[in-house]
Design a protein around this motif. Structure first.
Motif, PDB file in Angstrom:
ATOM      1  N   ALA A  90       2.290   1.206  -8.549  1.00 59.91           N
ATOM      2  CA  ALA A  90       3.718   1.164  -8.399  1.00 59.91           C
ATOM      3  C   ALA A  90       3.692  -1.486  -8.161  1.00 59.91           C
ATOM      4  CB  ALA A  90       4.904   0.691  -7.729  1.00 59.91           C
ATOM      5  N   GLY A  91       4.548  -1.617  -9.000  1.00 59.46           N
ATOM      6  CA  GLY A  91       4.249  -3.376  -8.085  1.00 59.46           C
ATOM      7  C   GLY A  91       5.778  -3.950  -8.268  1.00 59.46           C
ATOM      8  N   PRO A  92       6.164  -4.829  -8.107  1.00 60.86           N
ATOM      9  CA  PRO A  92       7.141  -5.702  -7.641  1.00 60.86           C
ATOM     10  C   PRO A  92       8.605  -5.316  -8.816  1.00 60.86           C
ATOM     11  CG  PRO A  92       6.168  -7.495  -8.291  1.00 60.86           C
ATOM     12  CD  PRO A  92       5.428  -6.063  -8.422  1.00 60.86           C
ATOM     13  N   PHE A  93       8.219  -5.083 -10.276  1.00 61.77           N
ATOM     14  CA  PHE A  93       9.117  -5.305 -11.071  1.00 61.77           C
ATOM     15  C   PHE A  93       9.315  -3.557 -11.601  1.00 61.77           C
ATOM     16  CE2 PHE A  93       6.834  -8.571 -12.592  1.00 61.77           C
ATOM     17  CZ  PHE A  93       7.776 -10.339 -12.234  1.00 61.77           C
ATOM     18  N   VAL A  94       8.370  -2.669 -10.453  1.00 61.49           N
ATOM     19  CA  VAL A  94       9.016  -1.625 -10.864  1.00 61.49           C
ATOM     20  C   VAL A  94      10.600  -0.655 -11.124  1.00 61.49           C
ATOM     21  CG1 VAL A  94       8.486  -0.677  -8.662  1.00 61.49           C
ATOM     22  CG2 VAL A  94       8.163   1.226 -10.616  1.00 61.49           C
ATOM     23  N   LEU A  95      11.037  -1.533 -10.209  1.00 63.11           N
ATOM     24  CA  LEU A  95      12.805  -1.066  -9.810  1.00 63.11           C
ATOM     25  C   LEU A  95      13.765  -1.508 -10.955  1.00 63.11           C
ATOM     26  CD1 LEU A  95      13.267  -1.990  -6.289  1.00 63.11           C
ATOM     27  CD2 LEU A  95      12.780   0.599  -7.121  1.00 63.11           C
ATOM     28  N   GLY A  96      12.943  -2.410 -12.101  1.00 59.85           N
ATOM     29  CA  GLY A  96      13.499  -2.498 -13.123  1.00 59.85           C
ATOM     30  C   GLY A  96      14.475  -4.106 -12.852  1.00 59.85           C
ATOM     31  N   ILE A  97      14.196  -4.411 -11.775  1.00 60.44           N
ATOM     32  CA  ILE A  97      14.779  -5.879 -11.749  1.00 60.44           C
ATOM     33  C   ILE A  97      14.679  -7.017 -12.656  1.00 60.44           C
ATOM     34  CG2 ILE A  97      15.834  -8.018 -10.195  1.00 60.44           C
ATOM     35  CD1 ILE A  97      16.667  -4.575  -8.934  1.00 60.44           C
ATOM     36  N   SER A 134      20.038 -14.613 -12.681  1.00 59.40           N
ATOM     37  CA  SER A 134      20.158 -13.988 -11.662  1.00 59.40           C
ATOM     38  C   SER A 134      21.372 -12.960 -11.729  1.00 59.40           C
ATOM     39  CB  SER A 134      21.105 -15.053  -9.800  1.00 59.40           C
ATOM     40  OG  SER A 134      19.600 -15.364 -10.441  1.00 59.40           O
ATOM     41  N   PHE A 135      22.438 -12.743 -11.859  1.00 57.17           N
ATOM     42  CA  PHE A 135      23.273 -11.955 -12.439  1.00 57.17           C
ATOM     43  C   PHE A 135      22.388 -10.529 -13.298  1.00 57.17           C
ATOM     44  CE2 PHE A 135      26.554 -10.296 -16.045  1.00 57.17           C
ATOM     45  CZ  PHE A 135      27.702  -9.337 -14.842  1.00 57.17           C
ATOM     46  N   GLY A 136      21.715 -10.258 -13.949  1.00 53.43           N
ATOM     47  CA  GLY A 136      21.220  -9.270 -14.883  1.00 53.43           C
ATOM     48  C   GLY A 136      20.172  -8.508 -13.401  1.00 53.43           C
ATOM     49  N   ALA A 137      19.157  -9.696 -12.592  1.00 53.29           N
ATOM     50  CA  ALA A 137      18.848  -8.633 -12.151  1.00 53.29           C
ATOM     51  C   ALA A 137      19.820  -8.303 -10.564  1.00 53.29           C
ATOM     52  CB  ALA A 137      18.069  -9.821 -11.345  1.00 53.29           C
ATOM     53  N   LEU A 142      21.973  -3.200  -7.397  1.00 53.90           N
ATOM     54  CA  LEU A 142      23.439  -2.476  -7.309  1.00 53.90           C
ATOM     55  C   LEU A 142      23.325  -1.570  -7.786  1.00 53.90           C
ATOM     56  CD1 LEU A 142      26.293  -2.632  -5.798  1.00 53.90           C
ATOM     57  CD2 LEU A 142      27.208  -3.517  -8.111  1.00 53.90           C
ATOM     58  N   ALA A 143      22.868  -0.578  -8.730  1.00 51.64           N
ATOM     59  CA  ALA A 143      23.000   0.433  -9.633  1.00 51.64           C
ATOM     60  C   ALA A 143      22.023   1.105  -9.126  1.00 51.64           C
ATOM     61  CB  ALA A 143      22.359  -0.366 -11.374  1.00 51.64           C
ATOM     62  N   VAL A 144      20.112   0.204  -8.711  1.00 57.81           N
ATOM     63  CA  VAL A 144      18.697   0.733  -7.819  1.00 57.81           C
ATOM     64  C   VAL A 144      19.592   1.706  -6.711  1.00 57.81           C
ATOM     65  CG1 VAL A 144      17.249   0.594  -7.149  1.00 57.81           C
ATOM     66  CG2 VAL A 144      17.598  -0.076  -9.086  1.00 57.81           C
ATOM     67  N   ILE A 145      21.095   0.633  -6.177  1.00 55.11           N
ATOM     68  CA  ILE A 145      21.069   0.781  -4.350  1.00 55.11           C
ATOM     69  C   ILE A 145      22.266   2.512  -4.704  1.00 55.11           C
ATOM     70  CG2 ILE A 145      22.087  -0.239  -3.039  1.00 55.11           C
ATOM     71  CD1 ILE A 145      19.549  -1.314  -2.639  1.00 55.11           C
ATOM     72  N   ILE A 247      17.068  -1.287   2.634  1.00 52.65           N
ATOM     73  CA  ILE A 247      16.303  -2.318   3.420  1.00 52.65           C
ATOM     74  C   ILE A 247      15.391  -2.814   2.334  1.00 52.65           C
ATOM     75  CG2 ILE A 247      14.921  -4.053   5.145  1.00 52.65           C
ATOM     76  CD1 ILE A 247      16.755  -1.950   7.302  1.00 52.65           C
ATOM     77  N   ILE A 248      14.384  -1.592   2.184  1.00 55.30           N
ATOM     78  CA  ILE A 248      12.858  -1.942   1.111  1.00 55.30           C
ATOM     79  C   ILE A 248      13.340  -2.654   0.041  1.00 55.30           C
ATOM     80  CG2 ILE A 248      11.019  -1.355   0.913  1.00 55.30           C
ATOM     81  CD1 ILE A 248      10.698  -0.299   3.065  1.00 55.30           C
ATOM     82  N   LEU A 249      14.490  -1.840   0.025  1.00 55.04           N
ATOM     83  CA  LEU A 249      14.197  -1.878  -2.019  1.00 55.04           C
ATOM     84  C   LEU A 249      15.084  -3.216  -1.691  1.00 55.04           C
ATOM     85  CD1 LEU A 249      16.414   1.829  -2.857  1.00 55.04           C
ATOM     86  CD2 LEU A 249      13.637   0.105  -3.709  1.00 55.04           C
ATOM     87  N   ILE A 250      16.172  -3.640  -1.057  1.00 53.71           N
ATOM     88  CA  ILE A 250      16.676  -4.967  -1.258  1.00 53.71           C
ATOM     89  C   ILE A 250      16.123  -5.808  -1.019  1.00 53.71           C
ATOM     90  CG2 ILE A 250      18.240  -6.094  -0.090  1.00 53.71           C
ATOM     91  CD1 ILE A 250      19.910  -4.146   0.477  1.00 53.71           C
ATOM     92  N   ILE A 251      15.104  -6.459   0.227  1.00 51.74           N
ATOM     93  CA  ILE A 251      14.138  -7.383  -0.131  1.00 51.74           C
ATOM     94  C   ILE A 251      13.107  -7.286  -1.563  1.00 51.74           C
ATOM     95  CG2 ILE A 251      11.942  -7.650   1.491  1.00 51.74           C
ATOM     96  CD1 ILE A 251      12.397  -6.403   3.560  1.00 51.74           C
TER      97      ILE A 251
END
Length: 343
Positions: A90-97, A134-137, A142-145, A247-251
């Motif tokens: 897993a890496g920082p880009f795994v959430l699709g951000i 930023s808007f796309g991220a 929002l969708a992931v949360i 919190i971890i997901l938002i960070i």
């Protein structure tokens, strides 16, 4: 006690190394600037050549600070994702951000061909790329949360993030198909990543978001350590796993989103640095790992940027190429040599 002394020595060495590499990074480029002159400029004195002061304060120092913040942010984000999902890949880009940010940039740069003049005005806005990214991220965040509050299984969130990434990639492909060659070229160049485009105002915004994320990480140390043994174990310790997970997901999303917005998608750092840090410090305690990963991430990205500078040459290689080209073999060598990952 012995481990405590060892950690102090390791952190001291990393701190010294970070300072030395920072000065080296500022000194090299198309024009070499001697280290004493850099020090004089930073303490408010005038260097031998007045042009050096402009180069240092307006270009190279902002780039060096950006490299440290980006390297630290990506490395810490990677550590958080590997811990939360208990997945070493897993890496920082795994959430699709990052994919969401890329889609925002694709709409900004490529959307005018498919969607008429709706996005064409944005080409004249200096903040257009960061805002679009930023808007796309933010939309993907929002969708992931929302998804994380609907599902209980952490792995389901991982799969949802990967699906968002695939969906964004598909939309980008459609936009690319209908775009002109010059527009595609702009998008490709953005995808190479860059550390040298930030102004001091943008660095202040970056640092502000980084500070907010650091506060969130600080209060998440105990949940992170408990997540290593699974969510059920964390619940047995009285930890609100749902709140901690959000919190971890938002960070992670904040850090990844702002980095991608300002610097583009930068590979390798978030995936590899946590593993390198664990091999060096031989611990899974996040109280030690988080600051160590942050410092080492800054050091490694500074090294990659220094290599990309091609000293005494006016050309700069894409930072993404350097991070992957030199980083991946190092990780493979470390893993083969140690034959063990500390988790």
């Amino acid at each position: 006690m012995e481990n405590h002394k060892t950690y102090i020595k390791q952190f001291t060495l990393l701190g010294i190394l970070l300072i030395l590499i920072s000065f080296f990074n500022i000194s090299i480029g198309s024009i070499y600037i001697p280290l004493p002159e850099i020090f004089k400029t930073l303490v408010g004195q005038t260097p031998v050549k007045s042009s050096w002061e402009t180069i240092i304060l307006n270009y190279r120092l902002p780039k060096t600070i950006t490299a440290i913040l980006v390297g630290s942010g990506l490395a810490v984000s990677g550590l958080l994702m590997q811990t939360l999902f208990r997945n070493p890949l897993a890496g920082p880009f795994v959430l699709g951000i990052s994919s969401g940010a890329s889609l925002g940039v694709a709409l900004f740069l490529l959307g005018s061909s498919l969607l008429g003049g709706l996005f064409s005005f944005s080409a004249f806005l200096s903040w257009g790329l960061p805002l679009a990214s930023s808007f796309g991220a933010f939309m993907v965040l929002l969708a992931v949360i929302i998804a994380s509050n609907k599902v209980r299984n952490t792995m389901s969130i991982l799969i949802i993030g990967l699906m968002f990434g695939s969906l964004a990639s598909a939309l980008i492909s459609v936009l690319s198909f209908f775009s002109e060659a010059e527009q595609i070229k702009q998008f490709v160049f953005w995808g190479f990543g860059s550390l040298g485009n930030l102004t001091w105002n943008e660095i202040l915004i970056f640092f502000g978001i980084f500070s907010i994320a650091a506060l969130g990480i600080f209060i998440s140390i105990k949940p992170l350590n408990s997540f290593l043994l699974g969510e059920n174990y964390a619940k047995s310790l009285g930890i609100n796993t749902k709140k901690s997970r959000n919190i971890i997901l938002i960070i992670t999303s904040l850090l990844t989103g702002v980095i991608t917005a300002f610097c583009g998608p930068i590979a390798f750092i978030g995936l590899a640095v946590p593993h390198i840090t664990k091999l060096i410090f031989k611990t899974s305690n996040h109280k030690i790992l988080v600051p160590a990963v942050a410092i080492l991430g800054g050091i490694i990205l500074l090294l990659c940027d220094s290599i990309a500078q091609l000293p005494n040459n006016e050309f700069t290689l894409p930072i993404n190429a350097i991070t992957s080209l030199f980083g991946a073999p190092v990780v493979i060598w470390l893993l083969i040599r140690k034959k063990k990952i500390y988790v």
